[in-house]
Scaffold this motif. Sequence first.
Motif, short mmCIF file in Angstrom:
data_model
loop_
_atom_site.label_atom_id
_atom_site.label_comp_id
_atom_site.label_asym_id
_atom_site.label_seq_id
_atom_site.Cartn_x
_atom_site.Cartn_y
_atom_site.Cartn_z
N SER A 457 0.94 -1.20 -0.09
CA SER A 457 -0.04 -0.07 -0.08
C SER A 457 0.85 1.25 0.09
O SER A 457 1.99 1.25 0.73
N PRO A 458 0.50 2.26 -0.99
CA PRO A 458 1.46 3.49 -0.92
C PRO A 458 1.21 4.41 0.23
O PRO A 458 1.71 5.44 0.29
N THR A 459 0.09 4.02 0.98
CA THR A 459 -0.23 4.96 1.83
C THR A 459 0.14 4.64 3.26
O THR A 459 -0.14 5.31 4.14
N THR A 460 0.94 3.53 3.22
CA THR A 460 1.68 3.17 4.68
C THR A 460 2.09 4.49 5.48
O THR A 460 1.89 4.61 6.52
N THR A 461 3.18 5.23 4.69
CA THR A 461 3.63 6.51 5.52
C THR A 461 2.81 7.38 5.74
O THR A 461 2.70 7.76 7.11
N THR A 462 1.93 7.55 5.06
CA THR A 462 0.86 8.77 5.42
C THR A 462 0.12 8.17 6.54
O THR A 462 -0.56 9.07 7.45
N LYS A 467 -1.55 8.67 11.88
CA LYS A 467 -1.79 7.93 13.32
C LYS A 467 -1.16 8.59 14.23
O LYS A 467 -2.09 8.89 15.66
N ALA A 468 -0.10 9.19 14.08
CA ALA A 468 0.56 9.91 15.21
C ALA A 468 -0.15 10.98 15.70
O ALA A 468 -0.38 11.48 16.51
N VAL A 469 -0.58 11.86 14.48
CA VAL A 469 -1.53 12.96 14.59
C VAL A 469 -2.72 12.56 15.49
O VAL A 469 -2.91 13.38 16.37
N LEU A 470 -3.34 11.84 15.17
CA LEU A 470 -4.61 11.14 15.94
C LEU A 470 -4.29 10.97 17.31
O LEU A 470 -5.24 11.66 18.03
N TRP A 471 -3.40 10.24 17.48
CA TRP A 471 -3.14 9.78 18.99
C TRP A 471 -2.64 11.25 19.99
O TRP A 471 -3.18 11.54 20.87
N HIS B 146 -1.82 -1.59 13.19
CA HIS B 146 -1.69 -2.96 12.35
C HIS B 146 -1.37 -4.19 13.37
O HIS B 146 -0.20 -4.01 14.05
N PRO B 147 -1.91 -4.96 13.43
CA PRO B 147 -3.27 -5.40 12.78
C PRO B 147 -4.42 -4.23 13.28
O PRO B 147 -4.34 -3.62 14.41
N PRO B 148 -5.70 -4.09 12.73
CA PRO B 148 -6.55 -3.20 13.16
C PRO B 148 -7.19 -3.74 14.19
O PRO B 148 -8.40 -3.16 14.47
N LYS B 160 -9.98 -2.19 16.65
CA LYS B 160 -9.61 -0.89 17.58
C LYS B 160 -10.27 0.24 17.38
O LYS B 160 -10.44 1.18 18.18
N THR B 161 -10.69 0.52 16.07
CA THR B 161 -11.52 1.63 15.79
C THR B 161 -12.80 1.74 16.86
O THR B 161 -12.99 2.88 17.34
N LYS B 162 -13.31 0.64 17.30
CA LYS B 162 -14.48 0.42 17.90
C LYS B 162 -14.27 0.89 19.33
O LYS B 162 -14.89 1.66 19.94
#
Lengths: 491, 325, 323
Positions: A457-462, A467-471, B146-148, B160-162
């Motif tokens: 998946s090319p979106t792995t890095t983003t 995820k960091a932003v989220l947490w 990962h895993p979700p 995890k979303t839940k």
Amino acid sequence: MERSLRSIALVLVLAALVAMAPAYTLVSTALSYPSSVSGNVIKIGMPISLSGHFATEGHQALCGAIASIMWINDHGGVKVGGKTYKLQLIYYDDASSANNEPSIVQKLVTQDHVNFLLAPYSSGLTSAAAPIAEQYHVIMLSHGGASNAIFQKGYHYLVQILSPASEYFTGALEIIKQYIPDAKIAFIYENGKFASSVVKYAEQKAKQMGLDVVYSKAYEAGTSDFSTFISAAKAKGANVLLGGGHYDDGKALVKQAHDLGWHLKFIAILVAPAQPKFYQELDDIANGVAYPAQWAPGVKYSPQIAKQMGIEWFGPTVQEWINYFNKAQSELSACKGLGSPAYQAAEAGAAILFLVKAIETAGTLDNAKVRQAMNNLDIMTFFGRLKIDPNTGLQIGHKMIIAQWQNGKQVIVWPPEVAQAKPLIAPPNWWPSSAKTTSTSPATHAASTSSPTPSPSPTTTTKKTSKAVLWGTVIVIIIIIIVGVWLAVRK
Amino acid sequence: MVVTAAELARGFIEGLLYGSLLGAISVGLTLIWGVMKVVNLAHGHLIVLAAMFTANFYVLYKVALLNPMGAIITMGILGVVMGALLYYTSVHPIIGHVDVITLKHEMATLMATFGFGLTLFGLHYALAAWTSWYSTEPGISWSFGHPPYVMIGSTITIVKTKILVGIISFVIAFALFALVRLTNLGLMIQAVTQDSRALALVGIDPVRIKLLTTIISVAFAMSTGPLYLAWAGSVTPLKESIIAPLAFVIVVAGGLGSIMGSYVAGLILGLTYELVVATTQEVSIALVVTFLILLLILALKPTGLFGYLDDRLASALRRRRGVAE
Amino acid sequence: MRMLKRPGFIASIVLILIYLVIGIAGQEGHLLSIIGNAMDTMMYIGWALALAVIMSYAGYVSFGHAVFVGIGAWMTAVTIESIMPSHPFTISMFIVALLLGAGVAALVAYAVGWVVLRLRGAYFAIATIGLDYVVLYLAIYTLSRAGISPPLLFRNLSLTVQSFYWMHFTVFVITLLVVYYIKASRFGFGLAAIREDEEAAEVMGVDTFKYKLMAFTLSALIAGMWGVPLAFRHAKFDPQDVFSLLNSVIMIVENTVGGLGTFLGPIVGAYIYYGLYWSLLTKIAQASFVVLGPLIVIIIALVPEGLVGWLREKFPRLRKALE
């Protein structure tokens, strides 16, 4: 102030009433394509869902029918008894509601004086429309009603263009039989007329083929959380998922199965994956998801194949028809932005061709005679072979295909004679290497290496940064709230 | 069908998380209903509006800002605007300058907010008809980690979303509770219910407090829209007919105006629903049970079950801070 | 006897005659197209009047009134598929369905009303929504237990549009006469007293609970009857469709727009809604709520008495004619 407002409101309401006056004089104008026709015209009526639950499918069907009409009109129209007719489509939005069907069908027949009818999209809406068409003895071509049940109710003028529900999962079961010897099948499907009749026949067929069905459960229309069903099926050791119903729930089912870490070797879902936006919305999760389709843009039906089979070819070639579909997209605002044609479009397009061929064969516009002519028709079109069962009107000529998302593209994988690639069994995003080691099936391995595998998946890095932003935001918000509460309480 | 212990345990955990979400969805409604006697029938439509906007913008731009946290804040801000709009169209003309709200006023605001909600419902279809990018059944591909999912034991998997949704839902519900019960603004809001004329005497404009209450209620409602979206993965405008009745059940069960009461009622309802689904594997039966509970509560104790929770919790929190009551 | 000279009764008779003429004239030719519209308007008037008994006359807004229409349709399905299977269509089949639909709807309303009519205002409204969902999912569950995935399609009864029309007409006549009698009788005045001030009515000696229960039951009975022609016309029983809260929305809109507390209000409201339906709904479908929604808000905020009520207020001379 209050007074003037009241007067304004009343003026508005009265203006609205005046604006609605035409409704009572029964001349409310229908939508039509082409908007005006000179000379002889055959009018085809169509109640179609341009909004509501089936809006996506409805737009495809509408523009598929229009593409075929464009082709017919550009290629000399319809020749009946020495006269040449042009086709005109008259359509209303039924808002995906069966409430509207009888009125719209009646309006089409008695007010717009259409010669023939195309059914609305989906079995549920078709069954509401069919009795009215039957009463007026107008042929109604069902292009989106796959349910077998409607055709057992004794409607003479209802004719099916697409393969019936009983055929939907046949191809998927054949793939499973050939490639996955240790398959444990789970059916999770919508409790609607269409999906449940698909699964009813598929379960019978699986039993005949000696396949192991470990779980089968229906959910209500409108369900958005499938985790209970997924967990139960997973607990039974299921490694193949078949099911779905319509776009919204099918997509959610796939998404949740992936999120719950259900390792699957093969997934076939009804309806939803056929839409190009399925991949846009689900990204990598979509890869490996297969779907039964009446048709896909890559099918190899051609006049040559027709000749080999000894069947008459009628209408545009696949590529020609796609060109007309694209032309419809650029010319009509209702068709803008649909992308490549989905199978719903081809079904409606094929319905027009089948009807035109039947009219020309019968040499009249009389519905009873055209219906009679349909019984003996056996033609090949860009949609495949078309032939109906004379007694019930069920489609028996057409064959389903199985397509699969591979590397972000929809690829036809079954049946082998029209396939573009081999089916991708145990796709890596659904059957990760940790799970793969436990699988010893050589067939599985061979199939997955021989077919293109999705790139990482090319979106792995983003995703990592997001995820960091989220947490980070979660923590900041919690801190803000704690401080806020503390400040508030402290006074 | 035999139900395994693992299935029940999973149903229990999912029920708590789902209940938390349902609780958060309902707290905005209990505020506006309990405090202002406005039965906001647009509540479900507002939540769906937030979810639909989030999903559509996500499909369009796929930017990190629109992952849940960013979306919750954005939709909360949009909720301020929508709240003001709701107030000035459907609430202010009827009870803006009214001191005592009678049953007639209550029914009038109920009908007006109902009209407001229908407008929002139509808005999705209008947008879809008039623009090419707006979809009436958008979906998202959010998944975290990962895993979700999280494994508990060997068979129970929870996404995890839940878990995240469950936690944020609690935070939202508690934040509203803190805002209403532990701040000066909250005191003024409560005063409006008791005596709006006296409030005017001490120099506080009751109209402004009513406006603020509506805004807070709608902002909190809309901030739960992205949570619902994250939970389900996709949304359609028709989902309102599932969200709104559940929210009403919860608010009635929790006791009008009681925020933590609603939250607890939400937890219980979520648990009931998931456990019934886990045991029977039938969604229809779970929904029948859910609404039978509503009818039972209405028949036996229409004042709700947990009305006292807010007062108890507020005074406990104050005592801990050493503030005299 | 005086009741028969009142404008409401005269209006009812005129309406019945008009629809009778349409029914006879619409037997053939291009007049057929009117029949569809006439059936629709009769149905919408019927729905509006059914809800009016409890909402407009007694002041209790039932948000889940579609449940009774749904029960009527369900009972029609039971009649066609279970009670009289493999019968060709006869009038008796329609009558059995009508009696069963109306009876069961009234029974459910009576039992449920015993509980929910003790509630006021919004609580009552929400309880009716809850009832709608309970019956909807019970219907779905019952069907799937019987091995039928909804919708349940009826067998082809080879009915004509004319037979649909006379079904609608029968129910229409019953509805108009019953509702007018309710409105104009002593019972109707009692309901009006409840609507204006329930406590005062209680003090004045009106047995409010009994009155409300009767009104709710009658209202459900009429709504239940309307489910029967609907089911015949759709040739199926689709729970998600007939129990849809949108049907309740239609009834409420009709009553609100037309005006509460009047006999003509719901009828006028039904015509207005029907105009909106054909001029908007068949073209822009759900997007039409962008127009319907603000219409409700405007009427509630500025003309809460509805169109007929406003006319009565504005032109006191018309008060006698606009009942």
